[in-house]
Enzyme design. Sequence first.
Site, PDB file in Angstrom:
ATOM      1  N   LYS A 126       4.262 -39.340 -10.806  1.00  0.00           N
ATOM      2  CA  LYS A 126       5.076 -38.984  -9.630  1.00  0.00           C
ATOM      3  C   LYS A 126       4.584 -37.647  -9.120  1.00  0.00           C
ATOM      4  O   LYS A 126       4.114 -36.818  -9.902  1.00  0.00           O
ATOM      5  CB  LYS A 126       6.562 -38.872 -10.025  1.00  0.00           C
ATOM      6  CG  LYS A 126       7.507 -38.893  -8.846  1.00  0.00           C
ATOM      7  CD  LYS A 126       7.841 -40.312  -8.405  1.00  0.00           C
ATOM      8  CE  LYS A 126       8.641 -40.331  -7.129  1.00  0.00           C
ATOM      9  NZ  LYS A 126       9.068 -41.714  -6.777  1.00  0.00           N
ATOM     10  N   ASP A 166       7.491 -41.944  -0.855  1.00  0.00           N
ATOM     11  CA  ASP A 166       8.828 -41.897  -1.449  1.00  0.00           C
ATOM     12  C   ASP A 166       9.682 -41.175  -0.422  1.00  0.00           C
ATOM     13  O   ASP A 166       9.327 -41.159   0.770  1.00  0.00           O
ATOM     14  CB  ASP A 166       8.787 -41.160  -2.803  1.00  0.00           C
ATOM     15  CG  ASP A 166      10.101 -41.254  -3.591  1.00  0.00           C
ATOM     16  OD1 ASP A 166      10.601 -42.367  -3.769  1.00  0.00           O
ATOM     17  OD2 ASP A 166      10.639 -40.208  -4.001  1.00  0.00           O
ATOM     18  N   GLY A 237      22.881 -44.115   1.929  1.00  0.00           N
ATOM     19  CA  GLY A 237      21.605 -43.810   2.558  1.00  0.00           C
ATOM     20  C   GLY A 237      21.468 -44.514   3.895  1.00  0.00           C
ATOM     21  O   GLY A 237      22.318 -45.326   4.279  1.00  0.00           O
ATOM     22  N   GLY A 239      17.842 -44.835   5.009  1.00  0.00           N
ATOM     23  CA  GLY A 239      16.382 -44.869   5.120  1.00  0.00           C
ATOM     24  C   GLY A 239      15.851 -46.261   4.859  1.00  0.00           C
ATOM     25  O   GLY A 239      16.555 -47.265   4.962  1.00  0.00           O
TER      26      GLY A 239
HETATM   27  O1  8G0 Z   1      10.573 -45.317  -7.443  1.00  0.00           O
HETATM   28  C1  8G0 Z   1       9.632 -46.064  -7.249  1.00  0.00           C
HETATM   29  O2  8G0 Z   1       9.378 -47.010  -7.980  1.00  0.00           O
HETATM   30  C2  8G0 Z   1       8.723 -45.836  -6.128  1.00  0.00           C
HETATM   31  C3  8G0 Z   1       9.077 -44.920  -5.167  1.00  0.00           C
HETATM   32  C4  8G0 Z   1       8.234 -44.718  -4.107  1.00  0.00           C
HETATM   33  C5  8G0 Z   1       7.045 -45.422  -4.016  1.00  0.00           C
HETATM   34  C6  8G0 Z   1       6.702 -46.317  -5.004  1.00  0.00           C
HETATM   35  C7  8G0 Z   1       5.436 -47.067  -4.899  1.00  0.00           C
HETATM   36  O3  8G0 Z   1       4.648 -47.032  -5.838  1.00  0.00           O
HETATM   37  O4  8G0 Z   1       5.234 -47.689  -3.891  1.00  0.00           O
HETATM   38  C8  8G0 Z   1       7.544 -46.516  -6.051  1.00  0.00           C
END
Ligand code: 8G0
Length: 444
Positions: A126, A166, A237, A239
């Site tokens: 992350k 994200d 939310g 979004g």
């Molecule tokens: O939380 C998640 O699993 C997440 C969040 C944002 C993007 C992604 C992704 O890999 O597309 C996963």
Amino acid sequence: MEAKINEFMEALKARTAGEAEFHQAAQEVVESVWETYDSNPKYKNAKILEKMCEPERTIMFRVPWINDNGEVEINRGYRVEFNSAIGPYKGGLRFHPSVTLSALKFLGFEQTFKNSLTTLPMGGGKGGSDFNAKGRSDNEIMRFCQSFMTELCKHIGPNTDVPAGDIGVGGREIGYLFGQYKRIRNEFTGVLTGKPLEFGGSLIRPEATGFGAVYFAQHMVAENKETLEGKTVALSGFGNVTWGAALKLVELGAKVVTVSGPDGYVYDKEGLDAEKIDYLLDLRASNNDVVAPYAEKFGAEFFAGKKPWEAKVDMAFPCAIQNELNEEDAKLLVTNGCKYVVETSNMGCTAEAMLYLVDNCAFAPGKAANAGGVAVSGLEMSQNSLRFNWTAEEVDAKLSRIMKDIHDTCVKFGTKDGKINYVNGANIGGFVKVAEAMVAQGCV
Ligand code: 8G0
């Protein structure tokens, strides 16, 4: 068992002082997997759980950029490369003022288990920045993304680490990030997911997290011989995730009555429809971070400064951010007759809320219920490697299949005395696959 868990957690906290969100996420997993871990010398001797709690690598860097007034601004950038036992690091980038090392460690840690559950070959990571896009111009956002990628591009690659979007990072930001990566590395590769369709994005990726959570919920209600049709639902939310969940819920005959923002929540007694769901995207694109205009436009009620968990509903899907639903909220939901809570944000419930909900209704944890997002990112990686695109129907069918497999894994590992504990099921199911891979790869 309690004493050993405490000892483990005390040691973890001592070497990661101040990282409250990370401790919260670790505590939950350690409690779920302890029996499996402690009774398996293969895992214990290799200190698999201790290793899993320590990121393989943490990168922190300065992100300098110049705003529209010609002034220098400085943010902090991060990439936490948590675990690569089953595939390249994979996880989103979050641009939000709440981003700290602790927040990204909790997210990267959870991502490892979630990605394992998807059945696809992805490790956990992350990243992000404390950058706040609110009130920023498009040019400022581009300059920020370019500066961020100028450093990040040294650490990622299609076989190493594949970030995604994200919170605060959507198609626009991914476009700027991808452009800068390609320019510096002179390589067109699937190094980011969540790309726009024109240069390697996947159909259904924008919908995937919300759709996946609803597919998961379909299997949960089926365990009680129920369907989603006619269910009243509270979403938080406004979004991308809320949008996807609303689309699929309405398609399946549920009635979505709330959406929310940092300013409060909207109660729409008529329920969302196609036009209103579309409007959520306009609201989000406005960069203003308020949901009140929805209520004005469609004549719905608006409750300033309140959370949607006070509404009387059959199901709740927290879709916004970590710890958005606390114990008091959980009790209020259950008192008002809510039977299902599907955590669609990552760690959307506080630890106390989660414990209460596991005992008093059917509760799905985020790392299972929201795994559809990263699952379709995994499918985007597959398509990029194949240099080919699947149709929306093909991707949706694969997503639906994956969510069923995740549900089955939760049932397999989480059923005790005839009752399904989805938290334990997701944690143990995610853990075992990664642990086996780590043992097989030796002390690395
Ligand atoms: O939380 C998640 O699993 C997440 C969040 C944002 C993007 C992604 C992704 O890999 O597309 C996963």
